[in-house]
Every structure is written in structure tokens, then in C-alpha cells.
Design an enzyme around this catalytic site. Structure first.
Site, short mmCIF file in Angstrom:
data_model
loop_
_atom_site.label_atom_id
_atom_site.label_comp_id
_atom_site.label_asym_id
_atom_site.label_seq_id
_atom_site.Cartn_x
_atom_site.Cartn_y
_atom_site.Cartn_z
N HIS A 59 -0.52 10.88 -2.58
CA HIS A 59 -1.84 10.55 -2.06
C HIS A 59 -2.74 11.76 -1.81
CE1 HIS A 59 -4.86 9.48 1.03
NE2 HIS A 59 -4.87 8.30 0.44
N HIS B 196 0.84 -1.20 0.00
CA HIS B 196 0.00 0.00 0.00
C HIS B 196 0.88 1.25 0.00
CE1 HIS B 196 -2.77 2.84 2.31
NE2 HIS B 196 -3.42 2.59 1.20
O1 G3P Z 1 -6.60 1.61 -2.90
C1 G3P Z 1 -6.75 1.21 -1.58
C2 G3P Z 1 -6.55 2.36 -0.64
O2 G3P Z 1 -5.32 2.97 -0.97
C3 G3P Z 1 -7.65 3.36 -0.71
O3 G3P Z 1 -7.54 4.39 0.24
O4 G3P Z 1 -6.87 6.61 1.04
O5 G3P Z 1 -5.22 4.75 1.09
O6 G3P Z 1 -5.88 5.77 -1.06
P1 G3P Z 1 -6.32 5.41 0.33
MG MG Z 2 -4.71 4.49 -2.34
#
Ligand code: G3P
Ligand code: MG
Length: 233
Positions: free
Chosen positions: A47, A6
Site C-alpha cells: 500500500h 480490503h
Molecule cells: O480501493 C479502496 C481503498 O483501498 C482506497 O484507499 O488508501 O485504502 O488504498 P486505500
Molecule cells: Mg487500496
């Protein structure tokens, strides 16, 4: 169950940087998830559209030119990367989940995919393109029907994964806080893969293994892999 890094190996390294992606590969991640915004026609990997949390800049990325953004420090001296650089770094090593954050990312994505196919012979069907913006996904499906879409949700809808079927998605991406066995059963009956974010805790990993989900987004890929191997269902 696949381990998807992630924002890269973001638990130990600055998120969404080439360093975090290299470390995810070293930790044996099956895939890497990253987030993109569009700036000056390019896709940049970050992000938040406000810069304070992840860089030494401030304000919105839209106040910056691409050249200015690339001067910022995203942690440990790492710049904010271009998606193009990540495609080059990871090609043939793992699959990528590109999460579209900015509402204006569609045209730059289509252009970038075409360039990657021509210049890198990149297999764009190995990509998984996701977003919480389902209108963006629907437009992408119209433009490139063969691409794999991931339909993101942060809730547990009344009709479970029906929204992902409506998008003709490949997968549904669920929040670990809301997913349950009914959601997984419904998604699988629809032929959808189920991926869950963001999962590092051993009890969550064991629960999701019991549900037979297809993959988890982890900040610590190696640690999550070890926890998965030890988890009882
Ligand atoms: O794509 C999964 C996750 O990354 C979604 O939430 O806020 O971490 O981008 P976020
Ligand atoms: Mg994400």
C-alpha cells in the site's frame, strides 16, 4: 451488497500478503482489493511506498531491487507478494480489484495481463482496475478499452459521479466519510456500480445498505457480512 476484502482480511492478518488473501477467501469474501506499485518491471502488492508501516524495511521501495524487497518481512514472516502470485492464488475463487498506486504501473500492468491471458488463460475482464490517478485510468482505457475501471474519489464532487462517466468507468469507489444518497442516486442513473471504502462499523453498514450500494471494502470480511445480514434498512 458484495463484501470486498480490503487489502485481504487485513484486520486480523498482515495487509496485502498472501496469508491475508487466503484468509479473505476462507472468510467468504466475494472479492479482494489490493494495492500495487511497480518495481523492476513487476507489480508488487503493497500500500505505501515507504516501507516502515507494513514491513521490517525502511525508506522508499524505489531504493530497493525487486529481489531485495522480497527479502523483507511484511508481517508474520510473509513476504511482499507479486501481483502474479495473487492472480494464481485467487483465479476462479473470487474477483480482484487491483488499485494502481504507483504512477509507473501502466506498462507493467499491461505486460502482466498479457502474460496472465497467455499462461493462465486468465479472464482479465473479471478484474476491476482502480486508481485515484484518473490520468492513469484514462491511459489504461485507451490501451485496453474492454477492461473494467473503478474511479476512486476521496471527496464528494460538485457534479457527483460525472468524473467516473468521463472515464467510461464500470464503478465509482467512494469514501465512507463523504458518500451520501445523492451520490449513489447519481452514480446509478449513470449505470455505474457503487463501492465504498473502508467500512467495518455496523452503523455505516446499515446506512450503506439503506443507500443500496453495490459493495463495501472491509478489513474484517466475515464480521462485516454478519453485520450486513443483521442490518435494518
Ligand atoms: O480501493 C479502496 C481503498 O483501498 C482506497 O484507499 O488508501 O485504502 O488504498 P486505500
Ligand atoms: Mg487500496
Amino acid at each position: 451488497m458484495q463484501i470486498i476484502a480490503h487489502r485481504g482480511a487485513s484486520g486480523d492478518f498482515p495487509e496485502n500478503t498472501l496469508l491475508a488473501f487466503e484468509q479473505a477467501l476462507l472468510q467468504g469474501a466475494d472479492a479482494i482489493e489490493l494495492d500495487v506499485f511497480a518495481l523492476d518491471g513487476e507489480l508488487v502488492v503493497i500500500h505505501d511506498h515507504h516501507l516502515e508501516r507494513t514491513t521490517n524495511g525502511s525508506g522508499s521501495i524505489y531504493q530497493y531491487s525487486l529481489a531485495q524487497l522480497q527479502q523483507l518481512d511484511a508481517g508474520l514472516g510473509q513476504p511482499v507478494p507479486l501481483l502474479w502470485q495473487v492472480l494464481v492464488l485467487t483465479q476462479g475463487k473470487c474477483w480482484l480489484n487491483i488499485e494502481l498506486k504507483g504512477a509507473d504501473t501502466l506498462a507493467p500492468l499491461l505486460a502482466l495481463l498479457q502474460r496472465a491471458e497467455q499462461q493462465l488463460q486468465y479472464d482479465c475482464q473479471s478484474l476491476l482496475i482502480s486508481s485515484f490517478n484518473h490520468h492513469l485510468l484514462a491511459a489504461l482505457k485507451q490501451a485496453r478499452p474492454e477492461l473494467r475501471l473503478g474511479a476512486l474519489t476521496a471527496c464528494l464532487p460538485l457534479d457527483y459521479a460525472a468524473f467516473a462517466s468521463a472515464l467510461d468507468a464500470y464503478s465509482v469507489h467512494c469514501d465512507v466519510s463523504f458518500i451520501n444518497q445523492q451520490m449513489v442516486t447519481d452514480a446509478k442513473a449513470r449505470g455505474l456500480k457503487v463501492y465504498v471504502y473502508t467500512v467495518d462499523a455496523a452503523d455505516d453498514i446499515a446506512r450503506l445498505k439503506h443507500y443500496s450500494v453495490d459493495g463495501i471494502f472491509c478489513n474484517y470480511p466475515a464480521l462485516s457480512r454478519a453485520r450486513l445480514q443483521h442490518a435494518k434498512t
